[in-house]
Scaffold this active site. Sequence first.
Site, PDB file in Angstrom:
ATOM      1  N   ALA A  19       4.355   2.875   9.929  1.00 60.15           N
ATOM      2  CA  ALA A  19       3.742   3.588  11.031  1.00 60.15           C
ATOM      3  C   ALA A  19       2.492   2.883  11.533  1.00 60.15           C
ATOM      4  CB  ALA A  19       3.411   5.008  10.583  1.00 60.15           C
ATOM      5  N   CYS A  20       1.995   3.367  12.627  1.00 61.68           N
ATOM      6  CA  CYS A  20       0.801   3.003  13.412  1.00 61.68           C
ATOM      7  C   CYS A  20       1.213   3.085  14.863  1.00 61.68           C
ATOM      8  CB  CYS A  20       0.263   1.598  13.131  1.00 61.68           C
ATOM      9  SG  CYS A  20      -0.717   1.432  11.630  1.00 61.68           S
TER      10      CYS A  20
END
Length: 343
Positions: A19-20
Amino acid sequence: MKTLFASFMLLLLTAAAFACTRVVYRGPDNLILTARSMDWKEDIQTNLWIFPRGMSRNGEVGPQSLKWKSKYGSVVASGYDISSTDGMNEKGLVANLLWLVESSYPTWDQHAKPGLTIAAWVQYVLDNFATVSEAVEELKKEKFTIVTANVPGQSRLATLHLSISDAKGDNAIFEYIDGKLVIHEDTSYVVMTNSPVFDKQLALNEYWQEIGGTVMLPGTNRAADRFVRAAFYINAIPRTDNTRVAVAGVFSVIRNCSVPLGISTPGQPNISSTRWRIVADHKNKVYYFESTLTPNTFWVNFRDVNFSDKAPVRKLNLTNGEIYAGNTVNSFVKSKPFKFQGL
């Protein structure tokens, strides 16, 4: 439409789980805001740092390291105090480092080019460039080679891509695919997540634009779904020159794309919780920060920062449960700069 749907389903199946999210807001009167979430499976021991101009740097890969002196001061968020993962310089250039499992860097020929540790990629850009166009023009010459290393405490290499945005509203994405540098530059490239590669992220977004976000939006914490939500909501919130309202709106968008703290997904061990979020105000030069472990947002107002060549490096410690409020410039303390992880 059928072709778009088939492409969309294939990408959902192949999208990596790290994620990000990064998103850029363009408001009236040259108000530009860049937001990002930092998602990782463990606390990456982030601190905030103030780096002045005139710092002597090197690529930290041995005798053949790239060497430079910082032209611009910056405020950065570190990872493990061995890497600059995010930040803004005094000219309003913002750089964000995100995971991209498809990354494959060129083999480094130490006799042909100097090397730069991937841990200092963000810092090199912030130190040397005022605008996206300047950075693109120089980086596309490939005068150095990015050298990656293992993620701290893990046996795998760091695979990352870089987004930059500036006070003019320009954007660029840098990815190394099959050992070759791929650059995407356009003012419209306001959203980036993780996998798939950026070309395919654009294809995903095209599919969802056909549906329309008021009908349905994908709600999982996959990178592909977060890209679609960010792209829809950043265009759905009001366009205002009221900085307070705009910052609040952009924070609400990046929170919408965050992964709840402590979440785990069976069969997908790399799904990661959001650790912190930032919003960078390019116009007013304010860097806002919030941790998922603290109840409030604080910021660094650049007008109160001494970036001069003679100024000391300063650090704002965030790893011991500290809670800050408002403008934290005076809470930074003089510190020895961290050393970038290299070879």
